[in-house]
Design an enzyme around this catalytic site. Structure first.
Site, PDB file in Angstrom:
ATOM      1  N   HIS A   1       6.600   3.314 -14.234  1.00  0.00           N
ATOM      2  CA  HIS A   1       7.205   2.071 -13.752  1.00  0.00           C
ATOM      3  C   HIS A   1       7.262   1.015 -14.854  1.00  0.00           C
ATOM      4  O   HIS A   1       6.828   1.261 -15.970  1.00  0.00           O
ATOM      5  CB  HIS A   1       6.455   1.592 -12.515  1.00  0.00           C
ATOM      6  CG  HIS A   1       6.658   2.548 -11.362  1.00  0.00           C
ATOM      7  ND1 HIS A   1       7.524   2.305 -10.323  1.00  0.00           N
ATOM      8  CD2 HIS A   1       6.144   3.778 -11.133  1.00  0.00           C
ATOM      9  CE1 HIS A   1       7.510   3.340  -9.492  1.00  0.00           C
ATOM     10  NE2 HIS A   1       6.688   4.257  -9.968  1.00  0.00           N
TER      11      HIS A   1
ATOM     12  N   ASP B   1      10.529  -0.037  -8.159  1.00  0.00           N
ATOM     13  CA  ASP B   1      11.316   0.486  -9.281  1.00  0.00           C
ATOM     14  C   ASP B   1      12.195  -0.590  -9.906  1.00  0.00           C
ATOM     15  O   ASP B   1      13.164  -0.260 -10.599  1.00  0.00           O
ATOM     16  CB  ASP B   1      12.218   1.637  -8.788  1.00  0.00           C
ATOM     17  CG  ASP B   1      11.417   2.796  -8.239  1.00  0.00           C
ATOM     18  OD1 ASP B   1      10.223   2.884  -8.553  1.00  0.00           O
ATOM     19  OD2 ASP B   1      11.990   3.605  -7.482  1.00  0.00           O
TER      20      ASP B   1
ATOM     21  N   SER C   1       4.937  -1.072  -7.952  1.00  0.00           N
ATOM     22  CA  SER C   1       4.090   0.048  -8.371  1.00  0.00           C
ATOM     23  C   SER C   1       3.795  -0.101  -9.854  1.00  0.00           C
ATOM     24  O   SER C   1       4.682  -0.461 -10.633  1.00  0.00           O
ATOM     25  CB  SER C   1       4.814   1.377  -8.146  1.00  0.00           C
ATOM     26  OG  SER C   1       4.111   2.415  -8.819  1.00  0.00           O
TER      27      SER C   1
ATOM     28  N   GLY D   1       1.704   1.549  -5.454  1.00  0.00           N
ATOM     29  CA  GLY D   1       2.897   1.029  -4.780  1.00  0.00           C
ATOM     30  C   GLY D   1       2.933   1.476  -3.330  1.00  0.00           C
ATOM     31  O   GLY D   1       3.389   0.741  -2.447  1.00  0.00           O
ATOM     32  N   SER D   2       2.455   2.686  -3.080  1.00  0.00           N
ATOM     33  CA  SER D   2       2.432   3.194  -1.699  1.00  0.00           C
ATOM     34  C   SER D   2       1.485   2.347  -0.854  1.00  0.00           C
ATOM     35  O   SER D   2       1.800   2.000   0.293  1.00  0.00           O
ATOM     36  CB  SER D   2       1.960   4.650  -1.680  1.00  0.00           C
ATOM     37  OG  SER D   2       2.779   5.424  -2.518  1.00  0.00           O
TER      38      SER D   2
ATOM     39  N   ASN E   1      -9.449  -0.189   2.553  1.00  0.00           N
ATOM     40  CA  ASN E   1      -9.907  -0.763   1.288  1.00  0.00           C
ATOM     41  C   ASN E   1      -9.007  -0.173   0.215  1.00  0.00           C
ATOM     42  O   ASN E   1      -9.136   0.995  -0.141  1.00  0.00           O
ATOM     43  CB  ASN E   1     -11.371  -0.431   1.016  1.00  0.00           C
ATOM     44  CG  ASN E   1     -11.791  -0.957  -0.364  1.00  0.00           C
ATOM     45  OD1 ASN E   1     -10.999  -1.586  -1.065  1.00  0.00           O
ATOM     46  ND2 ASN E   1     -13.018  -0.687  -0.750  1.00  0.00           N
TER      47      ASN E   1
HETATM   48  C1  LIG Z   1      10.732   3.023  -4.507  1.00  0.00           C
HETATM   49  C2  LIG Z   1       9.300   3.433  -4.580  1.00  0.00           C
HETATM   50  N1  LIG Z   1       8.443   2.925  -3.697  1.00  0.00           N
HETATM   51  C3  LIG Z   1       7.132   3.245  -3.722  1.00  0.00           C
HETATM   52  C4  LIG Z   1       6.634   4.107  -4.678  1.00  0.00           C
HETATM   53  C5  LIG Z   1       5.181   4.455  -4.674  1.00  0.00           C
HETATM   54  O1  LIG Z   1       4.481   3.957  -5.762  1.00  0.00           O
HETATM   55  P1  LIG Z   1       3.084   4.616  -6.204  1.00  0.00           P
HETATM   56  O2  LIG Z   1       3.407   5.886  -6.908  1.00  0.00           O
HETATM   57  O3  LIG Z   1       2.450   3.619  -7.092  1.00  0.00           O
HETATM   58  O4  LIG Z   1       2.315   4.866  -4.964  1.00  0.00           O
HETATM   59  C6  LIG Z   1       7.498   4.661  -5.617  1.00  0.00           C
HETATM   60  C7  LIG Z   1       6.973   5.583  -6.648  1.00  0.00           C
HETATM   61  O5  LIG Z   1       7.538   5.888  -7.638  1.00  0.00           O
HETATM   62  C8  LIG Z   1       8.868   4.323  -5.563  1.00  0.00           C
HETATM   63  O6  LIG Z   1       9.740   4.851  -6.443  1.00  0.00           O
END
Ligand SMILES: Cc1ncc(COP(=O)(O)O)c(C=O)c1O
Length: 507
Positions: free
Chosen positions: A267, A216, A262, A106-107, A336
């Site tokens: 999730h 989320d 994510s 998600g990041s 990447n």
């Molecule tokens: C609102 C939100 N955005 C982004 C992320 C990031 O997701 P990831 O852990 O897959 O990088 C999270 C992670 O829980 C999140 O709660």
């Protein structure tokens, strides 16, 4: 475990038969060792025993996911391939968006989403350039915001409302800076959609991009009266949603320009690590986002495929000589960030379970809300955006905006009232001592995190803050959340309620 050997030349030694045997054994293995990860509603789920940990969230799967992972691994294509293509298509179809691109978290999805908006391929007046501003919310997850800084833009923090956990959209106008503000990028907090009507009106007024961090909130929907929706450019419901002819109802993640998911285990669906960037309407953004995901290249061939455009040696870009291989022409400073095909294979099975998972999250929230109603002297319970109240008989009542939310809850948020005989941390410790998973609303007030205080010390104009952020401070100090994930059995929910009541209610 002994795997049956086949004699050379026998029918069972063909690759197809070997694979079938491996997959059958895989299923048997998974049924034996993963039975506590099955959905709570599955009769074969191993019952929870008192004394066992109750996580706040986690993987929920059966032998189907394990088989899909092993099958794809045996194919050994590894990088994104046919499973990835299929997952991208199936997610886009579920949401009703033009494209979904798989990424490794998600990041990463947030990084790609905001990077795409910096592309020189966009009109100069709309693209995000260094020093431009992106409005966001102070309470939440750090990697909703970090990518804004990472692309050289300036986050402008508005406050969050402790009751919904979401942005205070009445502050959007205060955050606006003519000529500088280019986008709004915010998360739907803990599966509660933010005020999309107000946010979209703001974005339309100033011609701003909207990036919905939907990490989320997969399976949340938001609806508004049809004339309001049409004034904002929406006429169609999302697939599978309908609230009658007078309203438009759509999934969150389909109202903005780009949205992110994510697929990390807590999730709404998981593939271990993973995420997605969804392009709601504009096909050009897909090509740009894909370029940032795939090394920054100008070419859009899938992995392992050449010459999709039919003129691999017929391009002239930048100052490269005419005919330079399009596969190695780069129009962006990219990354990447692709996941593996076996991850996509797991995701495809999980996606089929999504409707059931969404229902379970709603139901679990409801069970906790009813079970803890007696504690309302000292606890404030989260309300969906646009809800005015909740009662056990009739559920939610709504404010007079005409807008409604339907939450696919990531968590059950509690706020400890002022004057309560315990603090948030006391309650968190009590829950911990009974092995009940609990979490704070991620980073609390992000501007108080060392990453942001250090950033401001080094670069005093690295971000701006609107007002006092007192709601975000309240969330940071007085709130925690419990899990609502589909692995929670009725016994686990009952135990959570019992333990909290024991702590709070007079003996
Ligand atoms: C609102 C939100 N955005 C982004 C992320 C990031 O997701 P990831 O852990 O897959 O990088 C999270 C992670 O829980 C999140 O709660």
């Amino acid at each position: 475990m002994r795997v049956p050997r086949s004699s050379p030349g026998s029918m069972t030694s063909t690759p197809e038969h070997l694979k079938a045997q491996i997959l059958e054994l895989t299923r048997q293995y998974s049924r034996q060792v993963h039975d506590r990860f099955r959905p709570a509603s599955d009769p074969d789920r191993r019952p929870w025993q008192t004394g066992e940990t109750i996580p706040y969230a986690g993987r929920v799967f059966t032998e189907d996911e394990v088989e899909a992972a092993v099958s794809s691994t045996l194919d050994f294509w590894l990088t994104l391939g046919q499973e990835g293509d299929a997952f991208q298509q199936e997610l886009a179809t579920f949401l009703g968006v033009r494209y979904s691109l798989l990424v490794n978290s998600g990041s990463s999805a947030n990084l790609i989403a905001i990077s795409a908006l910096t592309s020189p391929k966009l009109p100069a007046e709309r693209r995000i350039k260094p020093g431009d501003e992106v409005v966001t919310v102070a309470a939440g997850f750090p990697t909703t915001v970090a990518p804004i800084v990472q692309v050289g833009a300036v986050p402008v923090f508005i406050d969050a409302d402790p009751e919904t956990g979401n942005a205070r959209c009445d502050q959007l106008e205060l955050a606006y800076s003519p000529g500088k503000t280019k986008a709004v990028m915010m998360a739907h907090a803990l599966g509660n959609p933010f005020d999309l009507a107000a946010t979209l009106a703001f974005c339309r007024k100033y011609d701003l991009w909207l990036v919905e961090d939907n990490c989320d909130a997969l399976g949340c929907s938001y609806s508004m009266p049809r004339p309001l929706a049409e004034s904002l450019g929406f006429t169609e419901n999302s697939p599978g949603l309908d609230e009658g002819p007078d309203r438009v109802v759509r999934w969150t993640g389909t109202w903005g320009d780009i949205s992110t998911q994510s697929f990390y285990p807590p999730h709404h669906l998981t593939m271990g690590e993973g995420g997605a960037v969804s392009i709601v309407r504009d096909g050009k953004l897909k090509v740009i986002a894909e370029s940032f995901r795939d090394w920054g290249r100008d070419c859009w061939c899938p992995s392992g495929i050449d010459n999709t455009c039919g003129k691999r040696f017929g391009w002239q870009v930048g100052e490269l000589p005419y005919g330079y291989d399009h596969k190695y022409s780069y129009s962006h400073l990219g990354y990447n960030l692709k996941p593996l095909d076996p991850q996509a294979a797991i995701g495809r099975v999980q996606l089929k379970r999504l409707p059931e998972f969404i229902q379970a999250r709603k139901l679990n929230w409801e069970v906790l809300r009813r079970g803890l109603a007696l504690c309302s002297d000292v606890l404030v319970f989260s309300l969906p955006t646009h809800a005015a109240d909740w009662d056990a008989e009739s559920g939610f009542s709504w404010d007079d905006s005409g807008c409604r939310t339907n939450c696919s809850w990531f968590g059950f948020k509690l706020q400890i009232k002022q004057g309560a005989h315990f603090t948030r941390t006391d309650l968190a410790r009590w829950l911990d001592s009974h092995q009940i998973g609990n979490r704070m609303l991620f980073g609390g007030n992000l501007v108080r995190q060392p990453a942001f205080t250090q950033l401001l010390q080094a670069q005093p104009k690295a971000f701006r803050v609107v007002g006092e952020l007192s709601g975000s401070d309240e969330i940071m100090t007085h709130c925690l959340f419990l899990g609502t994930y589909p692995g929670l059995t009725p016994e686990m929910l009952k135990f959570k309620i019992k333990i909290i009541r024991e702590y709070i209610l007079p003996k």
